[in-house]
Every structure is written in structure tokens, then in C-alpha cells.
Scaffold this active site. Structure first.
Site, PDB file in Angstrom:
ATOM      1  N   CYS A   1       0.742  -1.202   0.103  1.00 15.58           N
ATOM      2  CA  CYS A   1       0.076   0.214   0.034  1.00 15.58           C
ATOM      3  C   CYS A   1       0.915   1.080  -0.065  1.00 15.58           C
ATOM      4  O   CYS A   1       0.326   2.442  -0.241  1.00 15.58           O
ATOM      5  CB  CYS A   1      -0.916   0.092   1.141  1.00 15.58           C
ATOM      6  SG  CYS A   1      -1.962  -1.425   1.250  1.00 15.58           S
TER       7      CYS A   1
ATOM      8  N   HIS B   1      -3.115   7.177   2.479  1.00 16.03           N
ATOM      9  CA  HIS B   1      -3.345   6.113   1.890  1.00 16.03           C
ATOM     10  C   HIS B   1      -4.870   5.906   2.615  1.00 16.03           C
ATOM     11  O   HIS B   1      -4.991   6.125   3.793  1.00 16.03           O
ATOM     12  CB  HIS B   1      -2.656   5.022   2.659  1.00 16.03           C
ATOM     13  CG  HIS B   1      -3.167   3.521   2.288  1.00 16.03           C
ATOM     14  ND1 HIS B   1      -3.742   3.165   0.855  1.00 16.03           N
ATOM     15  CD2 HIS B   1      -3.206   2.535   3.029  1.00 16.03           C
ATOM     16  CE1 HIS B   1      -4.246   1.975   1.243  1.00 16.03           C
ATOM     17  NE2 HIS B   1      -3.751   1.509   2.150  1.00 16.03           N
TER      18      HIS B   1
ATOM     19  N   ASN C   1     -10.166   0.196   0.149  1.00 19.04           N
ATOM     20  CA  ASN C   1      -8.738   0.237   0.333  1.00 19.04           C
ATOM     21  C   ASN C   1      -8.264  -0.217  -0.993  1.00 19.04           C
ATOM     22  O   ASN C   1      -8.556  -1.537  -1.357  1.00 19.04           O
ATOM     23  CB  ASN C   1      -8.262  -0.519   1.399  1.00 19.04           C
ATOM     24  CG  ASN C   1      -6.608  -0.712   1.544  1.00 19.04           C
ATOM     25  OD1 ASN C   1      -6.116  -0.274   0.481  1.00 19.04           O
ATOM     26  ND2 ASN C   1      -6.299  -1.205   2.765  1.00 19.04           N
TER      27      ASN C   1
HETATM   28  O1  UT7 Z   1      -3.798  -1.163   3.505  1.00 18.22           O
HETATM   29  C1  UT7 Z   1      -2.861  -1.681   4.272  1.00 18.22           C
HETATM   30  C2  UT7 Z   1      -3.074  -1.316   5.777  1.00 18.22           C
HETATM   31  N1  UT7 Z   1      -4.296  -1.800   6.410  1.00 18.22           N
HETATM   32  C3  UT7 Z   1      -4.671  -1.175   7.367  1.00 18.22           C
HETATM   33  O2  UT7 Z   1      -4.228  -0.380   7.794  1.00 18.22           O
HETATM   34  C4  UT7 Z   1      -6.095  -1.845   8.092  1.00 18.22           C
HETATM   35  C5  UT7 Z   1      -5.831  -1.809   9.465  1.00 18.22           C
HETATM   36  N2  UT7 Z   1      -6.971  -2.297  10.192  1.00 18.22           N
HETATM   37  C6  UT7 Z   1      -8.171  -1.740  10.372  1.00 18.22           C
HETATM   38  O3  UT7 Z   1      -8.617  -0.892   9.358  1.00 18.22           O
HETATM   39  C7  UT7 Z   1      -9.114  -2.324  11.350  1.00 18.22           C
HETATM   40  O4  UT7 Z   1      -8.566  -3.149  12.242  1.00 18.22           O
HETATM   41  C8  UT7 Z   1     -10.138  -3.486  10.751  1.00 18.22           C
HETATM   42  C9  UT7 Z   1     -11.300  -2.552   9.941  1.00 18.22           C
HETATM   43  C10 UT7 Z   1      -9.539  -4.300   9.774  1.00 18.22           C
HETATM   44  C11 UT7 Z   1     -10.956  -4.002  11.685  1.00 18.22           C
HETATM   45  O5  UT7 Z   1     -11.618  -3.122  12.777  1.00 18.22           O
HETATM   46  P1  UT7 Z   1     -11.286  -3.448  14.276  1.00 18.22           P
HETATM   47  O6  UT7 Z   1     -12.132  -2.266  14.929  1.00 18.22           O
HETATM   48  O7  UT7 Z   1      -9.813  -3.499  14.480  1.00 18.22           O
HETATM   49  O8  UT7 Z   1     -12.021  -4.746  14.564  1.00 18.22           O
HETATM   50  P2  UT7 Z   1     -11.594  -6.194  15.174  1.00 18.22           P
HETATM   51  O9  UT7 Z   1     -10.800  -6.774  14.161  1.00 18.22           O
HETATM   52  O10 UT7 Z   1     -10.979  -5.745  16.522  1.00 18.22           O
HETATM   53  O11 UT7 Z   1     -13.088  -6.963  15.317  1.00 18.22           O
HETATM   54  C12 UT7 Z   1     -13.864  -6.401  16.332  1.00 18.22           C
HETATM   55  C13 UT7 Z   1     -15.220  -7.120  16.269  1.00 18.22           C
HETATM   56  C14 UT7 Z   1     -14.810  -8.508  16.276  1.00 18.22           C
HETATM   57  O12 UT7 Z   1     -15.845  -9.333  16.939  1.00 18.22           O
HETATM   58  P3  UT7 Z   1     -15.752  -9.701  18.604  1.00 18.22           P
HETATM   59  O13 UT7 Z   1     -14.439 -10.646  18.610  1.00 18.22           O
HETATM   60  O14 UT7 Z   1     -15.326  -8.380  19.240  1.00 18.22           O
HETATM   61  O15 UT7 Z   1     -17.096 -10.305  18.570  1.00 18.22           O
HETATM   62  C15 UT7 Z   1     -14.910  -8.842  15.027  1.00 18.22           C
HETATM   63  O16 UT7 Z   1     -15.047 -10.496  14.836  1.00 18.22           O
HETATM   64  O17 UT7 Z   1     -15.744  -7.033  14.786  1.00 18.22           O
HETATM   65  C16 UT7 Z   1     -15.846  -8.215  14.379  1.00 18.22           C
HETATM   66  N3  UT7 Z   1     -15.780  -8.122  12.852  1.00 18.22           N
HETATM   67  C17 UT7 Z   1     -16.907  -7.747  12.196  1.00 18.22           C
HETATM   68  N4  UT7 Z   1     -18.082  -7.457  12.549  1.00 18.22           N
HETATM   69  C18 UT7 Z   1     -19.151  -7.230  11.329  1.00 18.22           C
HETATM   70  C19 UT7 Z   1     -14.634  -8.291  12.049  1.00 18.22           C
HETATM   71  N5  UT7 Z   1     -15.138  -7.869  10.963  1.00 18.22           N
HETATM   72  C20 UT7 Z   1     -16.382  -7.705  10.820  1.00 18.22           C
HETATM   73  C21 UT7 Z   1     -17.317  -7.239   9.873  1.00 18.22           C
HETATM   74  N6  UT7 Z   1     -18.688  -7.191   9.986  1.00 18.22           N
HETATM   75  N7  UT7 Z   1     -16.935  -7.352   8.479  1.00 18.22           N
END
Ligand code: UT7
Length: 322
Positions: free
Chosen positions: A109, A249, A279
């Protein structure tokens, strides 16, 4: 001698994939995606190839331009149509750039930032007159459509910048690039090499799908973006107030908000294009830059900062004067 960014271009595939459609594919919902990422729609290249998208973005830059002046083409991509010929060679051929040296670059990225940084250096050393730097991706090809943690994030598209040497004007003021190690491979995509006749029975390959430990990458991103911003501006005599616009980005709206808060710069100075594209890896920065340039907000002499971060792990920032 200055290296200026004199033109930008952008191309998106036709098909729009909405959050509502994703609700049919995986256990997710529109509100979660909008709230946690800022994404509502993304484009999917169904009819288009990576080459179609990058050609379209490059043609926008080259309209009315003397193509014989283009001495360099750098394509940043992690989703080329072919390994050989590389995307740069295909573009050089199809754009009739007879004098250009062309190659591909992979810095995930951060790729567009690395591309501009590389182009600036090569242009200065070799006296190149102009260069095309393209970020072009069909990320949906390597997206795991069963993984709700990643499939809601990515999209396809291409962005392009035309750089020109200018003996009288400033252009690029400063660049800062940094690589961080990723021992746990929190952001990875394997290569589907086939089993050879000599490989043992337990031969296995990593599937060619993006795998990401989202929260770890998020933590890396919010720190790295500020580290490269601070370092890019450090020895320039400028302050953040002197930067008219920031083009980050487009990985997550919360990362963009964090950069705005940490630098004390109003969010309206940050170009936000994530809502309708998601993204798009190395295409995100040049596409967002194009959106900014056609918005009518940018004036001659404005200073713009470009910021990238991503797999590798990699990050970089560039300040230039329009
Ligand atoms: O381009 C290269 C660089 N990439 C990035 O910079 C991406 C960086 N990461 C992110 O943007 C975020 O970490 C994500 C958007 C990928 C995820 O957001 P988050 O706030 O870190 O969520 P999480 O992975 O900690 O998940 C929180 C909750 C989990 O449920 P529990 O365990 O709390 O019950 C996940 O299972 O949200 C759940 N979850 C979803 N729920 C609904 C994860 N993905 C989804 C989804 N829909 N698509």
C-alpha cells in the site's frame, strides 16, 4: 532542479459492490462497515484488467502531452495481470512511449510513495525529462471472500501521476521512507506456486489471498503514518500549518482521523476518498490525489503531503509544491 507533479489521472472499474451486497456474502452489516472503516462502496474489476485500468489513468495524464518526453514508467502493483511482461512493459507498449524505461515495483500500500521517491531519484541522476508513476490494483482478485475481517475492505482501481523535471521550480521538497519488519506477517499474501515433480508429498503452499491481523496492522498504521509525516517535514523549515492538503492512504477513516488529531490539523485538510473506493492498496494515494486535484481547491504554490503505509511493513511520506 525540481521534480514536479504536473498532472494526475484515475480509473475505476464499472461494477459497484455495496455494503448491502456484502451482507449477502458474509456475516456483516452496513453499519459496522461504515462505522469501523468509513467504506460504503468499492469497485470490482469484472470486465476490466489491471492493464485496462492503468492505461485509462495514464491516458488522462498524457492527454495533449508530448509522449516522446516520457523517459520512465514505474507501475506499483501487487496484482499484475502477468508476472512477465511486467505491467510497466505492457503500458509502455500500449501507450507508445518509445523512449521510456519501464518496470514494476511492489511496496504494497506504500507503493505509490515508493514509486514517486524512486522516480525522483532516477530523474535527477539520469536527467530524465518526465515520468509516469502509476498505482494500479485488482485487489479483489486476491481477496478472501469468506473472510469478513478483510473482504469488506478492498477494491479495485488505478491512479497515475505525471512527473516533470523543471529547472526553475521547486516540485518535490522532501521524502521520508521507512521499512519496519513484520516478523509475524500480520499482513501477507502467499504465492500459489505449483507442486514440482521433485517436491515431497507434504508440499504445501500459502494460498494467494490477503491475510491480515487487522488490529495489529491498525496499531502499526496509526504510529507509522505519524512517524513518516514528522520525518518528512522535519528538516524542511515548514510546519504542518504550511501544508495545504494531506493525501493519506485510504485504509480506514479512523486512521485518517488519528493523523488529523495527532498533527493538530483540521480533517478538512485531509483528502478522504475511502467511502466509494475502499482500500485499493497502491492505487489509493494517486486516486485520492486526483480527487483532490479536480476538486478545484488546490492553488498554484500549495504544498501537499502524500502519505502511505502498509504491507512489508512499509511507510513513507512526500511533500511537494504544486
Ligand atoms: O492497507 C494496508 C494497511 N491496512 C490497514 O491499515 C487496515 C488496518 N486495520 C483496520 O482498519 C481495522 O483493524 C479493521 C477495519 C480491519 C477491523 O476493525 P477493528 O476495529 O480492528 O475490529 P476487530 O478486528 O478488532 O474486530 C472487532 C469485532 C470482532 O468481534 P468480537 O470478537 O468483538 O465479537 C470481529 O469479529 O468486529 C468483528 N468483525 C466484524 N463484524 C461485522 C470483524 N469484521 C467484521 C465485519 N462485520 N466485516
Amino acid at each position: 532542479m525540481g521534480i514536479k507533479i504536473i498532472k494526475t489521472g484515475k480509473a475505476l472499474p464499472e461494477y459497484i459492490l455495496t455494503n448491502r451486497e456484502l451482507e449477502e456474502l458474509v456475516d456483516t452489516d452496513n453499519d459496522w462497515i461504515v462505522e469501523r472503516t468509513g467504506i460504503s462502496n468499492r469497485r470490482v474489476a469484472i470486465k476490466e484488467s489491471n492493464l485496462d485500468l492503468s492505461l485509462k489513468a495514464a491516458e488522462m495524464c498524457l492527454k495533449g502531452y508530448d509522449r516522446s518526453k516520457v523517459d520512465l514508467v514505474i507501475v506499483s502493483t501487487i496484482t499484475p495481470d502477468k508476472l512477465v511482461p511486467c505491467m510497466g512493459s505492457l503500458l509502455k507498449r500500449d501507450l507508445n512511449l518509445e523512449n521510456a524505461i519501464a518496470f514494476d515495483l511492489n511496496a504494497a500500500c506504500s507503493g505509490f510513495i515508493y514509486g514517486v521517491w524512486t522516480a525522483e531519484a532516477l530523474m535527477k541522476v539520469n536527467n530524465f525529462r518526465s515520468a509516469l508513476v502509476i498505482g494500479s490494483e485488482c485487489l479483489t482478485r486476491i481477496t478472501n471472500w469468506e473472510d469478513r475481517g478483510t473482504c469488506v475492505l478492498f477494491g479495485d482501481g488505478a491512479g497515475c501521476a505525471l512527473l516533470e523535471r523543471d529547472d526553475n521550480e521547486t516540485g518535490i521538497i522532501s521524502s521520508f521512507i521507512k521499512n519496519y519488519d513484520d516478523p509475524k506477517e500480520v499482513l501477507a499474501c502467499g504465492m500459489e506456486y505449483r507442486k514440482r515433480p521433485f517436491d515431497s508429498e507434504d508440499f504445501s503452499y500459502q494460498p494467494m489471498l490477503i491475510e491480515m491481523a487487522g488490529t495489529q496492522v491498525f496499531k502499526f498504521a496509526v504510529n507509522a503514518i505519524n512517524e513518516v509525516m514528522d520525518n518528512a517535514i522535519k528538516d524542511t523549515g515548514l510546519t504542518y500549518e504550511d501544508i495545504a492538503f494531506f493525501v493519506p492512504h485510504q485504509a480506514n477513516m479512523r486512521i485518517i482521523n488519528a493523523a488529523s488529531q495527532k498533527t493538530g490539523q483540521d480533517i478538512t485538510k485531509f483528502q478522504v476518498s475511502i467511502k466509494d473506493t475502499g482500500n485499493v492498496s497502491s492505487a489509493s494515494v494517486p486516486m485520492a490525489l486526483h480527487d483532490l486535484m479536480v476538486s478545484g481547491k488546490v492553488k498554484k504554490g500549495d504544498k501537499i503531503m502524500l502519505m502511505g503505509f502498509g504491507g512489508g511493513l512499509s511507510a513513507g511520506a512526500i511533500i511537494y509544491q504544486v
